[in-house]
Scaffold this motif. Structure first.
Motif, PDB file in Angstrom:
ATOM      1  N   PHE A 194      33.694  29.062 -17.125  1.00  0.00           N
ATOM      2  CA  PHE A 194      34.544  30.253 -17.118  1.00  0.00           C
ATOM      3  C   PHE A 194      35.321  30.340 -18.421  1.00  0.00           C
ATOM      4  N   GLY A 195      35.620  31.561 -18.831  1.00  0.00           N
ATOM      5  CA  GLY A 195      36.440  31.792 -20.013  1.00  0.00           C
ATOM      6  C   GLY A 195      37.906  31.834 -19.647  1.00  0.00           C
ATOM      7  N   LEU A 196      38.766  31.536 -20.629  1.00  0.00           N
ATOM      8  CA  LEU A 196      40.207  31.602 -20.423  1.00  0.00           C
ATOM      9  C   LEU A 196      40.753  32.935 -20.909  1.00  0.00           C
ATOM     10  N   ASN A 197      41.781  33.432 -20.208  1.00  0.00           N
ATOM     11  CA  ASN A 197      42.376  34.724 -20.519  1.00  0.00           C
ATOM     12  C   ASN A 197      43.889  34.647 -20.419  1.00  0.00           C
ATOM     13  N   ARG A 198      44.562  35.510 -21.159  1.00  0.00           N
ATOM     14  CA  ARG A 198      46.025  35.569 -21.113  1.00  0.00           C
ATOM     15  C   ARG A 198      46.531  35.864 -19.702  1.00  0.00           C
ATOM     16  N   ALA A 199      45.753  36.621 -18.930  1.00  0.00           N
ATOM     17  CA  ALA A 199      46.183  36.954 -17.570  1.00  0.00           C
ATOM     18  C   ALA A 199      46.451  35.705 -16.741  1.00  0.00           C
ATOM     19  N   GLU A 200      45.699  34.647 -16.991  1.00  0.00           N
ATOM     20  CA  GLU A 200      45.890  33.406 -16.240  1.00  0.00           C
ATOM     21  C   GLU A 200      47.158  32.679 -16.683  1.00  0.00           C
ATOM     22  N   ALA A 201      47.450  32.746 -17.976  1.00  0.00           N
ATOM     23  CA  ALA A 201      48.695  32.147 -18.469  1.00  0.00           C
ATOM     24  C   ALA A 201      49.905  32.937 -17.965  1.00  0.00           C
ATOM     25  N   TYR A 202      49.768  34.266 -17.894  1.00  0.00           N
ATOM     26  CA  TYR A 202      50.859  35.094 -17.372  1.00  0.00           C
ATOM     27  C   TYR A 202      51.104  34.793 -15.896  1.00  0.00           C
ATOM     28  N   LEU A 203      50.033  34.651 -15.121  1.00  0.00           N
ATOM     29  CA  LEU A 203      50.172  34.300 -13.705  1.00  0.00           C
ATOM     30  C   LEU A 203      50.869  32.958 -13.566  1.00  0.00           C
ATOM     31  N   ARG A 204      50.407  31.978 -14.318  1.00  0.00           N
ATOM     32  CA  ARG A 204      50.959  30.622 -14.268  1.00  0.00           C
ATOM     33  C   ARG A 204      52.443  30.598 -14.627  1.00  0.00           C
ATOM     34  N   ALA A 205      52.833  31.445 -15.577  1.00  0.00           N
ATOM     35  CA  ALA A 205      54.224  31.469 -16.034  1.00  0.00           C
ATOM     36  C   ALA A 205      55.134  32.301 -15.137  1.00  0.00           C
ATOM     37  N   GLY A 206      54.572  32.929 -14.103  1.00  0.00           N
ATOM     38  CA  GLY A 206      55.377  33.738 -13.201  1.00  0.00           C
ATOM     39  C   GLY A 206      55.626  35.151 -13.684  1.00  0.00           C
TER      40      GLY A 206
ATOM     41  N   VAL B 239      44.908  30.164  -6.902  1.00  0.00           N
ATOM     42  CA  VAL B 239      43.861  29.663  -7.789  1.00  0.00           C
ATOM     43  C   VAL B 239      43.674  30.691  -8.899  1.00  0.00           C
ATOM     44  N   PRO B 240      43.967  30.338 -10.165  1.00  0.00           N
ATOM     45  CA  PRO B 240      43.839  31.317 -11.251  1.00  0.00           C
ATOM     46  C   PRO B 240      42.384  31.516 -11.671  1.00  0.00           C
ATOM     47  N   GLY B 241      42.185  32.485 -12.561  1.00  0.00           N
ATOM     48  CA  GLY B 241      40.855  32.736 -13.111  1.00  0.00           C
ATOM     49  C   GLY B 241      40.320  34.105 -12.745  1.00  0.00           C
ATOM     50  N   ILE B 242      39.960  34.906 -13.765  1.00  0.00           N
ATOM     51  CA  ILE B 242      39.488  36.276 -13.507  1.00  0.00           C
ATOM     52  C   ILE B 242      38.037  36.496 -13.924  1.00  0.00           C
ATOM     53  N   GLU B 243      37.327  35.429 -14.320  1.00  0.00           N
ATOM     54  CA  GLU B 243      35.919  35.587 -14.693  1.00  0.00           C
ATOM     55  C   GLU B 243      35.193  34.257 -14.552  1.00  0.00           C
ATOM     56  N   ALA B 244      33.873  34.342 -14.400  1.00  0.00           N
ATOM     57  CA  ALA B 244      33.059  33.124 -14.315  1.00  0.00           C
ATOM     58  C   ALA B 244      31.592  33.485 -14.499  1.00  0.00           C
ATOM     59  N   VAL B 245      30.805  32.476 -14.845  1.00  0.00           N
ATOM     60  CA  VAL B 245      29.344  32.582 -14.799  1.00  0.00           C
ATOM     61  C   VAL B 245      28.833  31.400 -13.987  1.00  0.00           C
ATOM     62  N   GLY B 246      27.715  31.618 -13.314  1.00  0.00           N
ATOM     63  CA  GLY B 246      27.173  30.547 -12.485  1.00  0.00           C
ATOM     64  C   GLY B 246      25.947  30.987 -11.728  1.00  0.00           C
ATOM     65  N   GLU B 247      25.697  30.310 -10.597  1.00  0.00           N
ATOM     66  CA  GLU B 247      24.496  30.570  -9.800  1.00  0.00           C
ATOM     67  C   GLU B 247      24.887  30.954  -8.377  1.00  0.00           C
ATOM     68  N   ILE B 248      24.136  31.859  -7.815  1.00  0.00           N
ATOM     69  CA  ILE B 248      24.384  32.301  -6.443  1.00  0.00           C
ATOM     70  C   ILE B 248      24.125  31.147  -5.469  1.00  0.00           C
TER      71      ILE B 248
END
Length: 328
Positions: free
Chosen positions: A37-49, A59-68
């Motif tokens: 998964f890639g990192l995004n500012r949105a996750e840091a903003y969530l973490r910081a309140g 559980v943070p994170g707004i994107e991912a790649v993987g397998e079904i």
């Protein structure tokens, strides 16, 4: 499954690796084995309140790649390579900082037929879908036009540079640090300006009639100046808030907005909705172009799953100059 959980706001140290249940998908969902998964500012903003009160473990994170792993409707097959972004991840459902993620099927894109590595694929979903939505849907870019990218060394800014060049546009990109100019040229920028906050006149020296479109990644802090760079009936799309709060004080519609210029804000929360279905997304094409070296990669560094805290520290240092990725 193992997942990072935020129980209280704070710095990277509040990211706690826990064993939690892996939700089973309902009829309109799929479960994905997260490979990266890639990192995004949105996750840091969530973490910081900064995205509301944290009243329960998130559980943070707004994107991912993987397998079904499982699709109850049978539309995606088990083991199929896919990407996912948004669709409520980290807000109304668990995010992607986990071994598995259960997401809305409408927010899943097939990546069949690509040879790109997981860490390279992880650079694509959020950044390039945002660029696609803003440039194609909001700004309706066309080959031969001139585009200004304000905040070019952010990961989404770099994605915009590479995507716009692949689409045949002339790109003017900005950076606050002259030392980063070479990075923008390497990504394909035709001109790079060191951003003092007041660059409209310098943009007009490059494009005397004004640019056709502008992508505003910095936000309210530079928006008035960005608007001045546009030709009549040009358009600007705001996609980032690197410069602070999204508030324009005393914005005067007649004095601050030039004749015919269009202004909009593009939110990635539209992904997968009826307003922006992901059926014609360019992600598969982008994966093939990057694999064939016809487009440069915005990937800058890969972290292991147990190094997420370190990755957050680098992201917040503004020294990444590209996309940070976590590989499981």
């Amino acid at each position: 499954m193992k997942a990072y959980v935020i129980e209280q706001p704070g710095g990277p140290e509040v990211l706690q690796l826990r064993d939690i249940l892996s939700p089973e998908p309902t009829q309109d969902e799929v479960k994905i084995r997260v490979r990266a998964f890639g990192l995004n500012r949105a996750e840091a903003y969530l973490r910081a309140g900064k995205m509301g009160e944290i009243t329960s473990p998130r559980v943070p994170g707004i994107e991912a790649v993987g397998e079904i792993i499982h699709d109850p409707a049978g539309i995606f097959r088990t083991g199929q390579r896919v990407a996912t972004a948004m669709g409520g991840m980290q807000f109304s459902r668990n995010g992607s900082y986990a071994e598995h993620v259960t997401v809305l099927r409408n927010n899943v894109v097939s990546l069949d037929g690509t040879s790109l590595s997981w860490e390279e694929l992880a650079t694509l979903p959020e950044a390039y879908l945002t660029v696609w939505g803003a440039l194609d849907k909001s700004l309706a870019i066309q080959k031969g036009q001139t585009l200004l990218i304000r905040g070019g060394t952010s990961s989404v800014g770099l994605a915009a540079v590479t995507y716009a060049k692949a689409r045949g546009l002339t790109v003017i990109a900005t950076t606050r640090n002259a030392a980063n100019s070479q990075r923008l040229y390497e990504m394909g920028a035709d001109a790079v300006l060191v951003d003092s906050g007041d660059i409209a006149q310098r943009v007009r020296e490059i494009a005397p009639q004004g640019v056709d479109a502008a992508l505003e990644v910095v936000g309210a802090a530079t928006l008035r100046d960005t608007i001045k760079t546009l030709r009549p009936f040009g358009a600007v799309s705001v996609i980032g808030l690197l410069g602070g709060a999204p508030i324009l004080e005393q914005f005067h519609l007649m004095q601050d907005l030039p004749a015919g210029v269009r202004l909009n804000f593009f939110p990635s929360g539209l992904f997968g909705t009826p307003a922006l279905p992901l059926t014609d997304t360019p992600l598969p094409w982008l994966a093939k172009e990057i694999a064939a070296k016809r487009m440069p990669s915005i990937h800058t560094q890969t972290f292991a799953f147990d190094e997420v805290r370190q990755a957050h520290r680098l992201m917040e240092s503004d020294r990444a100059l590209g996309k940070l990725v976590v590989l499981l």
